[in-house]
Design an enzyme around this catalytic site. Structure first.
Site, PDB file in Angstrom:
ATOM      1  N   THR A  77       0.845  -1.201   0.000  1.00 57.31           N
ATOM      2  CA  THR A  77       0.000   0.000   0.000  1.00 57.31           C
ATOM      3  C   THR A  77       0.879   1.250   0.000  1.00 57.31           C
ATOM      4  O   THR A  77       0.637   2.202  -0.751  1.00 57.31           O
ATOM      5  CB  THR A  77      -0.942  -0.007   1.218  1.00 57.31           C
ATOM      6  OG1 THR A  77      -1.707  -1.215   1.176  1.00 57.31           O
ATOM      7  CG2 THR A  77      -1.876   1.189   1.220  1.00 57.31           C
ATOM      8  N   ASN A 156      -5.532 -10.483  -6.625  1.00 54.62           N
ATOM      9  CA  ASN A 156      -5.649 -11.105  -5.308  1.00 54.62           C
ATOM     10  C   ASN A 156      -6.938 -11.902  -5.127  1.00 54.62           C
ATOM     11  O   ASN A 156      -6.991 -12.847  -4.360  1.00 54.62           O
ATOM     12  CB  ASN A 156      -5.541 -10.054  -4.205  1.00 54.62           C
ATOM     13  CG  ASN A 156      -6.392  -8.840  -4.469  1.00 54.62           C
ATOM     14  OD1 ASN A 156      -6.273  -8.202  -5.526  1.00 54.62           O
ATOM     15  ND2 ASN A 156      -7.268  -8.506  -3.536  1.00 54.62           N
ATOM     16  N   GLN A 184       0.879 -10.291  -5.253  1.00 58.71           N
ATOM     17  CA  GLN A 184       0.391 -11.670  -5.164  1.00 58.71           C
ATOM     18  C   GLN A 184       1.208 -12.642  -6.009  1.00 58.71           C
ATOM     19  O   GLN A 184       0.988 -13.847  -5.926  1.00 58.71           O
ATOM     20  CB  GLN A 184      -1.085 -11.732  -5.600  1.00 58.71           C
ATOM     21  CG  GLN A 184      -2.045 -11.032  -4.668  1.00 58.71           C
ATOM     22  CD  GLN A 184      -2.199 -11.734  -3.323  1.00 58.71           C
ATOM     23  OE1 GLN A 184      -1.801 -12.901  -3.154  1.00 58.71           O
ATOM     24  NE2 GLN A 184      -2.769 -11.041  -2.352  1.00 58.71           N
ATOM     25  N   SER A 204       5.144  -7.382  -1.053  1.00 56.60           N
ATOM     26  CA  SER A 204       4.829  -7.280   0.377  1.00 56.60           C
ATOM     27  C   SER A 204       5.270  -8.534   1.126  1.00 56.60           C
ATOM     28  O   SER A 204       4.962  -9.654   0.695  1.00 56.60           O
ATOM     29  CB  SER A 204       3.311  -7.089   0.510  1.00 56.60           C
ATOM     30  OG  SER A 204       2.973  -6.905   1.842  1.00 56.60           O
ATOM     31  N   GLY A 205       5.963  -8.335   2.246  1.00 56.09           N
ATOM     32  CA  GLY A 205       6.507  -9.460   3.015  1.00 56.09           C
ATOM     33  C   GLY A 205       5.450 -10.430   3.509  1.00 56.09           C
ATOM     34  O   GLY A 205       5.641 -11.649   3.470  1.00 56.09           O
ATOM     35  N   HIS A 206       4.318  -9.898   3.959  1.00 56.90           N
ATOM     36  CA  HIS A 206       3.351 -10.789   4.620  1.00 56.90           C
ATOM     37  C   HIS A 206       2.553 -11.652   3.661  1.00 56.90           C
ATOM     38  O   HIS A 206       1.736 -12.465   4.084  1.00 56.90           O
ATOM     39  CB  HIS A 206       2.428  -9.990   5.554  1.00 56.90           C
ATOM     40  CG  HIS A 206       1.366  -9.188   4.881  1.00 56.90           C
ATOM     41  ND1 HIS A 206       0.061  -9.642   4.815  1.00 56.90           N
ATOM     42  CD2 HIS A 206       1.380  -7.991   4.265  1.00 56.90           C
ATOM     43  CE1 HIS A 206      -0.675  -8.721   4.190  1.00 56.90           C
ATOM     44  NE2 HIS A 206       0.103  -7.714   3.851  1.00 56.90           N
ATOM     45  N   THR A 244      14.929   5.262  10.561  1.00 57.45           N
ATOM     46  CA  THR A 244      15.807   4.157  10.957  1.00 57.45           C
ATOM     47  C   THR A 244      15.402   2.857  10.274  1.00 57.45           C
ATOM     48  O   THR A 244      14.216   2.530  10.214  1.00 57.45           O
ATOM     49  CB  THR A 244      15.757   3.988  12.500  1.00 57.45           C
ATOM     50  OG1 THR A 244      16.192   5.221  13.071  1.00 57.45           O
ATOM     51  CG2 THR A 244      16.641   2.854  12.975  1.00 57.45           C
ATOM     52  N   CYS A 330      -8.897  -6.866   2.541  1.00 57.94           N
ATOM     53  CA  CYS A 330      -8.608  -5.485   2.905  1.00 57.94           C
ATOM     54  C   CYS A 330      -9.864  -4.628   2.929  1.00 57.94           C
ATOM     55  O   CYS A 330      -9.866  -3.564   3.495  1.00 57.94           O
ATOM     56  CB  CYS A 330      -7.598  -4.884   1.942  1.00 57.94           C
ATOM     57  SG  CYS A 330      -6.115  -5.875   1.846  1.00 57.94           S
TER      58      CYS A 330
END
Ligand code: PLP
Length: 394
Positions: A77, A156, A184, A204-206, A244, A330
């Site tokens: 996003t 998705n 995806q 996206s990592g997740h 950071t 989402c």
């Protein structure tokens, strides 16, 4: 993996569990190697910086891109917002036309709607009943005023995979940029020549057994001049996104990407077989249709409509046994039918009667068998109390 809900999880397109190998790789960077990668005067910082450089190198090699073409973000996003708003802002009045499709993720559609309030002209392309971009409409609408085309690689909700070659060629002809949301796709299909075609992409990592809150923007080396930094302050990430570094998440993402890419061919085959087993079992139910292309589709995704069944009620009944979805997670608060299925021309009642099953790394043939039995039982139960089912013309 044991689940506290004793449910079968078939909602991997919404999110994936963090692979234990990924979680283990991250742990030292929460604890003993906690240094700030920007602390250049002591070993704590050096160690974190080395870890970051190694992780970025691993991801770049796995994707076949240059490390300097990658910017870590909090997820897709953020990447979508940063690229689409960024190129629009920087282009000034030069070009103000954006093209996307009606079947994109809300992250793209909502940004485009916002950009319309800022003076952009947005064309929302239709998709065919198979979920593919209407190429004729794209050819007719793209012009030298088109700043950027945003078309996702894999959907998705339906798993439909777009053919980007032709889209990229049209963009090239008009000097338009191409952004593709590949959230995806990574780990589920080989990316082939994807990075030769697109100017920008996001991941996206997740969605690939990595941690939540970390993702990637790909910015082609040749396109760095069409964007300004996403976040000012601190100069991290070569100035692209200050703040950071989230070292544990970046290390975890690298591990997740490496595992996903290494296992993709074998895992894609396994998932394809399981998905076909599920599809075959569910198509045994009368008046059931698959949504989206059968050919251009992710191997793990099945979107299916059960006529004469209220998908919401079906989802509720199934939810004690399994985690599946009736659209994009989402926007699950929404009671509208899926915008993706509507864009494909599905009648509202059919769109409302659809479920998305998305399989993943921990799905077994036994899970699939159980799911088939449970869905057959629930669909029959619901139809038995639906007068329209009784009265349907056969
Ligand atoms: N794009 C697609 C195709 C998605 O499936 C999702 C998540 O559902 C997103 C974008 C948003 O990703 P993130 O959760 O990383 O912000």
């Amino acid at each position: 993996m044991e689940s506290r809900y004793a449910q079968i999880y078939l909602d991997y397109n919404a999110t994936t569990p963090c692979d234990s190998r990924v979680a283990e790789s991250m742990w030292p960077y929460f604890t003993e190697h906690f240094g700030n990668a920007s602390s250049s005067h002591h070993p704590y910082g050096w160690l974190a910086k080395d870890a970051l450089e190694e992780a970025t190198g691993v991801i770049a090699a796995a994707l076949g891109v240059q490390a300097r073409e990658l910017v870590f973000t909090s997820g897709s996003t953020e990447s979508i917002n940063s690229v689409l708003k960024g190129v629009f802002r920087k282009s000034g009045a030069e070009r103000n036309h954006i093209i996307t499709s009606k079947a994109e993720h809300k992250a793209v559609l909502d940004v485009c709607a916002y950009l319309e309030t800022q003076g952009a002209k947005v064309t929302y392309l239709d998709v065919t009943p198979k979920g593919l971009i209407d190429m004729e409409q794209l050819e007719q609408t793209i012009s030298e005023n088109t700043l950027i085309v945003a078309v996702m690689l894999a959907n998705n909700e339906t798993g439909v995979i777009q053919e980007l070659d032709q889209i990229a060629a049209l963009c090239k002809t008009c000097g338009s940029l191409l952004f593709s949301d590949a959230t995806q796709a990574l780990g589920k299909i080989g990316l082939g020549n994807f990075f030769d075609l697109v100017d920008f992409a996001c991941f996206s990592g997740h969605k690939l057994y990595g941690p939540k809150g970390i993702g990637l923007t790909y910015i082609s080396e040749e396109r760095k001049d069409v964007l300004d930094p996403f976040i000012h302050g601190g100069g991290q990430q070569s100035g692209w996104r200050g703040g950071t570094y989230n070292t544990p998440a970046i290390v975890g993402l690298a591990k997740a990407v490496r595992l996903a890419v290494d296992q993709q061919v074998e895992e894609g085959k396994r998932l394809g077989e399981l998905r076909d087993q599920l599809e075959h079992g569910l198509l045994g139910i009368e008046e059931t249709v698959i949504n989206g292309s059968h050919v251009n589709r992710l191997p793990n995704t099945l979107n299916i409509s059960f006529k004469y069944v209220d998908g919401e009620a079906l989802l509720r009944a199934l939810s004690t046994h399994m985690a599946v979805s009736n659209g994009s997670a989402c926007n699950s608060a929404s009671v509208n039918p899926s915008h993706v299925l509507k864009a494909m021309g599905l009648a509202t009642d059919l769109a409302f009667s659809s479920l998305r099953f998305s399989l993943g790394r921990y799905t077994t043939p036994q899970d699939v068998e159980k799911v088939i039995d449970l869905v057959i039982r629930e669909v029959s139960g619901q139809r038995a109390s639906n007068i329209l089912w009784e009265r349907r013309s056969r």
